[in-house]
Scaffold this motif. Structure first.
Motif, PDB file in Angstrom:
ATOM      1  N   VAL A 178     -45.376 111.226 -37.098  1.00  0.00           N
ATOM      2  CA  VAL A 178     -46.113 110.807 -38.280  1.00  0.00           C
ATOM      3  C   VAL A 178     -47.519 111.390 -38.210  1.00  0.00           C
ATOM      4  CG1 VAL A 178     -47.003 108.836 -39.587  1.00  0.00           C
ATOM      5  CG2 VAL A 178     -44.771 108.691 -38.451  1.00  0.00           C
ATOM      6  N   VAL A 179     -47.934 112.071 -39.257  1.00  0.00           N
ATOM      7  CA  VAL A 179     -49.230 112.717 -39.308  1.00  0.00           C
ATOM      8  C   VAL A 179     -50.012 112.160 -40.486  1.00  0.00           C
ATOM      9  CG1 VAL A 179     -50.412 114.929 -39.568  1.00  0.00           C
ATOM     10  CG2 VAL A 179     -48.259 114.810 -38.320  1.00  0.00           C
ATOM     11  N   ALA A 180     -51.252 111.777 -40.253  1.00  0.00           N
ATOM     12  CA  ALA A 180     -52.118 111.282 -41.320  1.00  0.00           C
ATOM     13  C   ALA A 180     -52.707 112.461 -42.082  1.00  0.00           C
ATOM     14  CB  ALA A 180     -53.227 110.419 -40.739  1.00  0.00           C
ATOM     15  N   ARG A 181     -52.610 112.413 -43.398  1.00  0.00           N
ATOM     16  CA  ARG A 181     -53.212 113.405 -44.282  1.00  0.00           C
ATOM     17  C   ARG A 181     -53.808 112.655 -45.465  1.00  0.00           C
ATOM     18  NH1 ARG A 181     -49.967 118.525 -43.616  1.00  0.00           N
ATOM     19  NH2 ARG A 181     -50.033 118.718 -41.369  1.00  0.00           N
ATOM     20  N   GLU A 182     -54.659 113.311 -46.187  1.00  0.00           N
ATOM     21  CA  GLU A 182     -55.296 112.678 -47.332  1.00  0.00           C
ATOM     22  C   GLU A 182     -54.427 112.828 -48.570  1.00  0.00           C
ATOM     23  OE1 GLU A 182     -59.241 113.294 -50.053  1.00  0.00           O
ATOM     24  OE2 GLU A 182     -59.386 113.698 -47.907  1.00  0.00           O
ATOM     25  N   VAL A 183     -54.302 111.739 -49.330  1.00  0.00           N
ATOM     26  CA  VAL A 183     -53.589 111.756 -50.600  1.00  0.00           C
ATOM     27  C   VAL A 183     -54.528 111.180 -51.644  1.00  0.00           C
ATOM     28  CG1 VAL A 183     -51.627 110.835 -51.895  1.00  0.00           C
ATOM     29  CG2 VAL A 183     -51.350 111.450 -49.495  1.00  0.00           C
ATOM     30  N   THR A 184     -54.684 111.879 -52.746  1.00  0.00           N
ATOM     31  CA  THR A 184     -55.563 111.418 -53.808  1.00  0.00           C
ATOM     32  C   THR A 184     -54.713 110.929 -54.970  1.00  0.00           C
ATOM     33  OG1 THR A 184     -57.160 113.089 -53.137  1.00  0.00           O
ATOM     34  CG2 THR A 184     -57.489 112.076 -55.291  1.00  0.00           C
ATOM     35  N   LEU A 185     -54.865 109.653 -55.309  1.00  0.00           N
ATOM     36  CA  LEU A 185     -54.116 109.044 -56.405  1.00  0.00           C
ATOM     37  C   LEU A 185     -55.062 108.235 -57.278  1.00  0.00           C
ATOM     38  CD1 LEU A 185     -51.070 107.673 -54.368  1.00  0.00           C
ATOM     39  CD2 LEU A 185     -51.110 109.737 -55.773  1.00  0.00           C
ATOM     40  N   LEU A 186     -54.607 107.943 -58.466  1.00  0.00           N
ATOM     41  CA  LEU A 186     -55.364 107.066 -59.354  1.00  0.00           C
ATOM     42  C   LEU A 186     -55.252 105.629 -58.857  1.00  0.00           C
ATOM     43  CD1 LEU A 186     -54.236 108.564 -62.774  1.00  0.00           C
ATOM     44  CD2 LEU A 186     -56.481 108.804 -61.697  1.00  0.00           C
ATOM     45  N   PRO A 187     -56.213 104.784 -59.205  1.00  0.00           N
ATOM     46  CA  PRO A 187     -56.159 103.378 -58.759  1.00  0.00           C
ATOM     47  C   PRO A 187     -54.854 102.664 -59.123  1.00  0.00           C
ATOM     48  CG  PRO A 187     -58.316 103.866 -59.666  1.00  0.00           C
ATOM     49  CD  PRO A 187     -57.455 105.083 -59.920  1.00  0.00           C
ATOM     50  N   ARG A 188     -54.316 102.913 -60.299  1.00  0.00           N
ATOM     51  CA  ARG A 188     -53.057 102.245 -60.684  1.00  0.00           C
ATOM     52  C   ARG A 188     -51.894 102.669 -59.790  1.00  0.00           C
ATOM     53  NH1 ARG A 188     -53.715 105.966 -65.042  1.00  0.00           N
ATOM     54  NH2 ARG A 188     -51.996 107.446 -65.135  1.00  0.00           N
ATOM     55  N   HIS A 189     -51.932 103.926 -59.300  1.00  0.00           N
ATOM     56  CA  HIS A 189     -50.890 104.396 -58.376  1.00  0.00           C
ATOM     57  C   HIS A 189     -51.013 103.674 -57.039  1.00  0.00           C
ATOM     58  CE1 HIS A 189     -51.088 108.286 -60.886  1.00  0.00           C
ATOM     59  NE2 HIS A 189     -50.169 107.482 -61.382  1.00  0.00           N
ATOM     60  N   TRP A 190     -52.244 103.553 -56.529  1.00  0.00           N
ATOM     61  CA  TRP A 190     -52.465 102.822 -55.281  1.00  0.00           C
ATOM     62  C   TRP A 190     -52.032 101.364 -55.417  1.00  0.00           C
ATOM     63  CZ3 TRP A 190     -52.590 105.180 -50.985  1.00  0.00           C
ATOM     64  CH2 TRP A 190     -53.212 106.413 -50.844  1.00  0.00           C
ATOM     65  N   ASP A 191     -52.341 100.759 -56.574  1.00  0.00           N
ATOM     66  CA  ASP A 191     -51.949  99.360 -56.801  1.00  0.00           C
ATOM     67  C   ASP A 191     -50.430  99.223 -56.723  1.00  0.00           C
ATOM     68  OD1 ASP A 191     -54.579  98.626 -57.115  1.00  0.00           O
ATOM     69  OD2 ASP A 191     -54.506  98.656 -59.329  1.00  0.00           O
ATOM     70  N   TRP A 192     -49.718 100.145 -57.377  1.00  0.00           N
ATOM     71  CA  TRP A 192     -48.254 100.083 -57.365  1.00  0.00           C
ATOM     72  C   TRP A 192     -47.730 100.283 -55.943  1.00  0.00           C
ATOM     73  CZ3 TRP A 192     -44.291 103.379 -56.001  1.00  0.00           C
ATOM     74  CH2 TRP A 192     -43.011 102.983 -56.391  1.00  0.00           C
ATOM     75  N   GLY A 220     -45.700  98.425 -47.871  1.00  0.00           N
ATOM     76  CA  GLY A 220     -46.989  99.012 -48.199  1.00  0.00           C
ATOM     77  C   GLY A 220     -46.900 100.448 -48.667  1.00  0.00           C
ATOM     78  N   ALA A 221     -48.067 101.043 -48.841  1.00  0.00           N
ATOM     79  CA  ALA A 221     -48.189 102.377 -49.415  1.00  0.00           C
ATOM     80  C   ALA A 221     -47.502 103.457 -48.579  1.00  0.00           C
ATOM     81  CB  ALA A 221     -49.663 102.719 -49.615  1.00  0.00           C
ATOM     82  N   SER A 222     -47.695 103.428 -47.267  1.00  0.00           N
ATOM     83  CA  SER A 222     -47.121 104.484 -46.420  1.00  0.00           C
ATOM     84  C   SER A 222     -45.606 104.488 -46.465  1.00  0.00           C
ATOM     85  CB  SER A 222     -47.592 104.324 -44.975  1.00  0.00           C
ATOM     86  OG  SER A 222     -48.960 104.606 -44.879  1.00  0.00           O
ATOM     87  N   VAL A 223     -45.010 103.314 -46.349  1.00  0.00           N
ATOM     88  CA  VAL A 223     -43.548 103.216 -46.387  1.00  0.00           C
ATOM     89  C   VAL A 223     -43.031 103.663 -47.753  1.00  0.00           C
ATOM     90  CG1 VAL A 223     -41.599 101.611 -46.322  1.00  0.00           C
ATOM     91  CG2 VAL A 223     -43.421 101.440 -44.620  1.00  0.00           C
ATOM     92  N   ALA A 224     -43.699 103.225 -48.826  1.00  0.00           N
ATOM     93  CA  ALA A 224     -43.271 103.597 -50.179  1.00  0.00           C
ATOM     94  C   ALA A 224     -43.372 105.101 -50.389  1.00  0.00           C
ATOM     95  CB  ALA A 224     -44.099 102.847 -51.219  1.00  0.00           C
ATOM     96  N   LEU A 225     -44.455 105.712 -49.931  1.00  0.00           N
ATOM     97  CA  LEU A 225     -44.607 107.161 -50.072  1.00  0.00           C
ATOM     98  C   LEU A 225     -43.540 107.923 -49.295  1.00  0.00           C
ATOM     99  CD1 LEU A 225     -48.470 107.633 -49.963  1.00  0.00           C
ATOM    100  CD2 LEU A 225     -46.943 108.204 -51.852  1.00  0.00           C
TER     101      LEU A 225
END
Length: 193
Positions: free
Chosen positions: A87-101, A108-113
């Motif tokens: 697992v490697v950490a990288r930057e992902v840029t999303l809109l706030p509504r995407h982060w909320d979802w 959480g976000a990592s598992v969903a991505l």
């Protein structure tokens, strides 16, 4: 989730002019090139991706790197993550509504991505294979065949998925060059549903 499948070994193909002069693993190609008695310039390619490589026959380490100007492959881990798990950490840029979802998803976000990427890669596997095949053929063609008659039309036919037209346009090209182009483009002709 780490992949248990090892990366395929790098095989190289070497052309002097339009003639194939070497093929095989890095060590095999090094040996074949060191045995050459002529000084005809040659080009070394990754056999599967068509990428032009910098290859020094006197390099005792036997390493190859993408040729200058070739697209870089940045596989080096950056920042934090779980390196032992792949697992490697990288930057992902999303809109706030995407982060909320994403944050509302189980795990959480990592598992969903990871799940979204896995599903998308499975669904698009055929289309990705077609694209990769066409891009490999294009990389190879651009590096070695740009001055040949019909090059531009062959490129258009390749990306349009017009196999018969592509084959007709490269039919007069030197046999070794034509054969490798046919191999690289083979998976690029089946259009996914």
């Amino acid at each position: 989730m780490p992949s248990d499948t090892p990366a395929p070994p790098l095989n190289l193909i070497v052309f002097a002019g339009f003639k194939r002069i070497a093929l095989g693993s890095t060590a095999d190609v090094l040996a074949q090139l060191r045995e050459r008695t002529d000084d005809t310039p040659y080009l070394v390619f990754d056999e599967q991706t068509g990428q032009l490589l910098d290859f020094d026959v006197h390099n005792r380490a036997g390493t190859v790197t993408p040729a200058s100007g070739a697209e870089p492959h940045d596989d080096a881990p950056r920042g934090v993550g779980r390196p032992k798990l792949g697992v490697v950490a990288r930057e992902v840029t999303l809109l706030p509504r995407h982060w909320d979802w994403l944050n509302r998803q189980p795990g959480g976000a990592s598992v969903a991505l990871r799940r979204l990427v896995q599903d998308a890669s499975r669904v698009n596997a055929d289309r990705d294979a077609v694209r990769a095949s066409r891009e490999a053929a294009y990389r190879f063609m651009t590096a070695i065949a740009g001055s040949l008659p019909g090059f531009e039309e062959a490129t258009r036919a390749l990306f349009a998925g017009e196999r018969n037209r592509f084959e007709a346009l490269i039919d007069a090209w030197p046999p070794d060059l034509r054969g490798h182009l046919q191999k690289l483009s083979a998976a690029g002709w089946s259009t996914p549903a």
